[in-house]
Design a protein around this motif. Structure first.
Motif, mmCIF file in Angstrom:
data_model
loop_
_atom_site.group_PDB
_atom_site.id
_atom_site.type_symbol
_atom_site.label_atom_id
_atom_site.label_comp_id
_atom_site.label_asym_id
_atom_site.label_seq_id
_atom_site.Cartn_x
_atom_site.Cartn_y
_atom_site.Cartn_z
ATOM 1 N N VAL A 7 -12.509 -37.389 -50.921
ATOM 2 C CA VAL A 7 -12.569 -36.218 -51.792
ATOM 3 C C VAL A 7 -14.004 -36.069 -52.299
ATOM 4 C CG1 VAL A 7 -11.654 -35.100 -53.853
ATOM 5 C CG2 VAL A 7 -10.165 -36.589 -52.496
ATOM 6 N N TYR A 8 -14.582 -34.901 -52.044
ATOM 7 C CA TYR A 8 -15.941 -34.597 -52.501
ATOM 8 C C TYR A 8 -15.850 -33.952 -53.874
ATOM 9 C CZ TYR A 8 -17.307 -35.627 -47.768
ATOM 10 O OH TYR A 8 -17.518 -36.275 -46.577
ATOM 11 N N THR A 9 -16.549 -34.544 -54.840
ATOM 12 C CA THR A 9 -16.494 -34.090 -56.231
ATOM 13 C C THR A 9 -17.898 -34.053 -56.825
ATOM 14 O OG1 THR A 9 -16.265 -36.308 -57.156
ATOM 15 C CG2 THR A 9 -14.223 -35.184 -56.528
ATOM 16 N N CYS A 13 -16.862 -31.524 -63.218
ATOM 17 C CA CYS A 13 -16.044 -30.501 -62.562
ATOM 18 C C CYS A 13 -14.585 -30.667 -62.992
ATOM 19 C CB CYS A 13 -16.171 -30.619 -61.049
ATOM 20 S SG CYS A 13 -14.993 -29.620 -60.125
ATOM 21 N N CYS A 16 -12.146 -30.858 -60.036
ATOM 22 C CA CYS A 16 -12.198 -32.167 -59.375
ATOM 23 C C CYS A 16 -11.333 -33.168 -60.131
ATOM 24 C CB CYS A 16 -13.636 -32.669 -59.295
ATOM 25 S SG CYS A 16 -14.740 -31.595 -58.348
ATOM 26 N N LYS A 20 -8.014 -35.240 -58.758
ATOM 27 C CA LYS A 20 -7.911 -36.701 -58.811
ATOM 28 C C LYS A 20 -6.673 -37.127 -59.596
ATOM 29 C CE LYS A 20 -12.251 -37.171 -60.181
ATOM 30 N NZ LYS A 20 -13.524 -37.765 -60.625
ATOM 31 N N ILE A 32 -13.692 -41.348 -53.392
ATOM 32 C CA ILE A 32 -14.502 -40.302 -54.024
ATOM 33 C C ILE A 32 -15.911 -40.325 -53.444
ATOM 34 C CG2 ILE A 32 -15.600 -39.593 -56.192
ATOM 35 C CD1 ILE A 32 -12.676 -38.946 -56.097
ATOM 36 N N ASP A 34 -19.219 -38.480 -54.648
ATOM 37 C CA ASP A 34 -19.964 -37.607 -55.548
ATOM 38 C C ASP A 34 -21.020 -36.893 -54.707
ATOM 39 O OD1 ASP A 34 -22.365 -36.947 -57.258
ATOM 40 O OD2 ASP A 34 -20.936 -37.544 -58.823
ATOM 41 N N VAL A 54 -16.379 -27.434 -54.555
ATOM 42 C CA VAL A 54 -15.635 -28.680 -54.742
ATOM 43 C C VAL A 54 -14.477 -28.418 -55.695
ATOM 44 C CG1 VAL A 54 -17.526 -30.257 -54.262
ATOM 45 C CG2 VAL A 54 -17.247 -29.406 -56.582
ATOM 46 N N PRO A 55 -13.432 -29.216 -55.631
ATOM 47 C CA PRO A 55 -13.262 -30.387 -54.793
ATOM 48 C C PRO A 55 -12.907 -29.990 -53.362
ATOM 49 C CG PRO A 55 -11.285 -30.069 -56.086
ATOM 50 C CD PRO A 55 -12.268 -29.007 -56.512
#
Length: 96
Positions: A7-9, A13, A16, A20, A32, A34, A54-55
């Motif tokens: 997961v791109y966060t 955010c 995001c 999560k 994760i 970042d 994002v996410p």
């Protein structure tokens, strides 16, 4: 079938954080990334999806295979609401 969820966060955010928390409630394991710390990796993701929101997330099936299957999902391209993104993940991981 082995699967990995990335997961791109980004810090601060709220979307995001919501994703999560939803994954934690479903007990789905994820990694994760970042986007500030993994900029080069995220830049490749953005290039592939033509989307920088994002996410965002990637699901890798059979990661130990020489040619694993990867699925890339980005908000506003593949889903509109966080719940829709979580539903995509649930389907990939066969969670009801």
């Amino acid at each position: 079938m082995d699967k990995i969820l990335i997961v791109y966060t980004m810090k601060g955010c709220p979307h995001c954080q919501t994703m999560k928390e939803s994954l934690d409630k479903l007990e789905i394991e994820y990694h994760i990334r970042d986007i500030d710390k993994h900029k080069e990796e995220y830049d490749l993701f953005v290039e592939a999806t033509e989307n920088e929101f994002v996410p965002a997330f990637m699901i890798i099936e059979n990661p130990t295979d020489p040619s694993p299957n990867s699925f890339l999902y980005a908000p506003e391209r593949d889903y509109q609401e966080i719940e829709e993104g979580v539903e995509i993940i649930r389907e990939h991981f066969n969670i009801k």
